[in-house]
Design a protein around this motif. Structure first.
Motif, PDB file in Angstrom:
ATOM      1  N   MET A  39     -14.934  30.734 -34.454  1.00 46.22           N
ATOM      2  CA  MET A  39     -14.101  29.528 -34.407  1.00 46.22           C
ATOM      3  C   MET A  39     -13.967  29.036 -32.974  1.00 46.22           C
ATOM      4  O   MET A  39     -14.036  27.834 -32.720  1.00 46.22           O
ATOM      5  CB  MET A  39     -12.720  29.805 -35.001  1.00 46.22           C
ATOM      6  N   ASP A  40     -13.791  29.959 -32.052  1.00 47.27           N
ATOM      7  CA  ASP A  40     -13.613  29.568 -30.654  1.00 47.27           C
ATOM      8  C   ASP A  40     -14.757  28.692 -30.157  1.00 47.27           C
ATOM      9  O   ASP A  40     -14.543  27.762 -29.392  1.00 47.27           O
ATOM     10  CB  ASP A  40     -13.484  30.802 -29.757  1.00 47.27           C
ATOM     11  N   ASP A  50      -9.094  23.321 -38.670  1.00 47.53           N
ATOM     12  CA  ASP A  50      -7.878  24.120 -38.533  1.00 47.53           C
ATOM     13  C   ASP A  50      -8.265  25.394 -37.776  1.00 47.53           C
ATOM     14  O   ASP A  50      -9.126  26.146 -38.237  1.00 47.53           O
ATOM     15  CB  ASP A  50      -7.332  24.458 -39.918  1.00 47.53           C
ATOM     16  N   PRO A  51      -7.660  25.652 -36.629  1.00 45.67           N
ATOM     17  CA  PRO A  51      -8.079  26.801 -35.814  1.00 45.67           C
ATOM     18  C   PRO A  51      -7.811  28.155 -36.470  1.00 45.67           C
ATOM     19  O   PRO A  51      -8.310  29.166 -35.998  1.00 45.67           O
ATOM     20  CB  PRO A  51      -7.281  26.644 -34.527  1.00 45.67           C
ATOM     21  N   ASP A  52      -7.060  28.177 -37.566  1.00 50.80           N
ATOM     22  CA  ASP A  52      -6.735  29.436 -38.236  1.00 50.80           C
ATOM     23  C   ASP A  52      -7.587  29.710 -39.479  1.00 50.80           C
ATOM     24  O   ASP A  52      -7.370  30.705 -40.169  1.00 50.80           O
ATOM     25  CB  ASP A  52      -5.256  29.447 -38.639  1.00 50.80           C
ATOM     26  N   LEU A  53      -8.548  28.846 -39.769  1.00 51.84           N
ATOM     27  CA  LEU A  53      -9.392  29.031 -40.957  1.00 51.84           C
ATOM     28  C   LEU A  53     -10.140  30.361 -40.907  1.00 51.84           C
ATOM     29  O   LEU A  53     -10.638  30.767 -39.856  1.00 51.84           O
ATOM     30  CB  LEU A  53     -10.433  27.920 -41.062  1.00 51.84           C
ATOM     31  N   LEU A  54     -10.245  31.001 -42.055  1.00 50.09           N
ATOM     32  CA  LEU A  54     -11.048  32.216 -42.183  1.00 50.09           C
ATOM     33  C   LEU A  54     -12.437  31.892 -42.722  1.00 50.09           C
ATOM     34  O   LEU A  54     -13.417  32.536 -42.379  1.00 50.09           O
ATOM     35  CB  LEU A  54     -10.352  33.215 -43.108  1.00 50.09           C
ATOM     36  N   ASN A  82     -11.720  34.863 -36.359  1.00 49.29           N
ATOM     37  CA  ASN A  82     -10.446  34.687 -37.063  1.00 49.29           C
ATOM     38  C   ASN A  82     -10.229  35.792 -38.098  1.00 49.29           C
ATOM     39  O   ASN A  82      -9.106  36.282 -38.259  1.00 49.29           O
ATOM     40  CB  ASN A  82     -10.373  33.323 -37.739  1.00 49.29           C
ATOM     41  N   ASP A  85      -9.195  38.849 -36.173  1.00 44.71           N
ATOM     42  CA  ASP A  85      -7.806  38.711 -35.707  1.00 44.71           C
ATOM     43  C   ASP A  85      -6.822  38.891 -36.859  1.00 44.71           C
ATOM     44  O   ASP A  85      -5.771  39.514 -36.697  1.00 44.71           O
ATOM     45  CB  ASP A  85      -7.582  37.348 -35.048  1.00 44.71           C
ATOM     46  N   GLU A  86      -7.158  38.355 -38.017  1.00 44.78           N
ATOM     47  CA  GLU A  86      -6.310  38.460 -39.204  1.00 44.78           C
ATOM     48  C   GLU A  86      -6.106  39.915 -39.619  1.00 44.78           C
ATOM     49  O   GLU A  86      -5.064  40.279 -40.177  1.00 44.78           O
ATOM     50  CB  GLU A  86      -6.939  37.664 -40.358  1.00 44.78           C
ATOM     51  N   THR A 101     -12.980  36.399 -48.556  1.00 45.86           N
ATOM     52  CA  THR A 101     -13.178  35.044 -48.032  1.00 45.86           C
ATOM     53  C   THR A 101     -14.533  34.491 -48.480  1.00 45.86           C
ATOM     54  O   THR A 101     -14.628  33.333 -48.892  1.00 45.86           O
ATOM     55  CB  THR A 101     -13.060  35.032 -46.498  1.00 45.86           C
TER      56      THR A 101
END
Length: 123
Positions: A39-40, A50-54, A82, A85-86, A101
């Motif tokens: 994502m980064d 959305d920066p939090d998408l998996l 992500n 991190d999750e 996912t």
């Protein structure tokens, strides 16, 4: 954990998930590209994400008309940073989250909406 290691693990998890599916679904899935990304690295080029998408399914679902342009080609994006991190650095949880996912996004490719995917336990 570094991206090459996350990629190696995620690739095996997705391959195993595909092998566990019935042959007809596995054959359907063969037409959908699967991409493992950070994502980064995308945030600079796609401000709408959305920066939090998996994970994310893009393009035409299996039940849609055949793609007429490259942006309609089906693809599943798995955001490995992500997902990691999750999971708080837990490798077993990471494997589980990658699988869930992937199957969630595959459900969208196969034409399921959010409620239908959730009903399968893939939310």
């Amino acid at each position: 954990m570094r991206f090459p290691r996350l990629l190696n693990i995620a690739t095996r998890v997705v391959k195993d998930a595909l092998q566990s599916l019935p042959a007809d679904i596995r054959n359907e899935a063969a037409d959908c590209r699967i991409e493992f990304v950070e994502m980064d690295s995308l945030m600079d080029t796609d401000e709408d994400l959305d920066p939090d998408l998996l994970g994310l399914f893009e393009g035409n679902a299996r039940c849609d008309p055949l793609p007429e342009s490259p942006d309609e080609m089906p693809r599943i994006l798995l955001f490995l940073d992500n997902l990691w991190d999750e999971c708080g650095g837990d490798l077993a949880v990471y494997r589980h989250e990658v699988r869930i996912t992937f199957l969630h996004e595959l459900g969208h490719y196969l034409g399921l909406d959010e409620d239908e995917v959730a009903a399968l336990g893939l939310a």
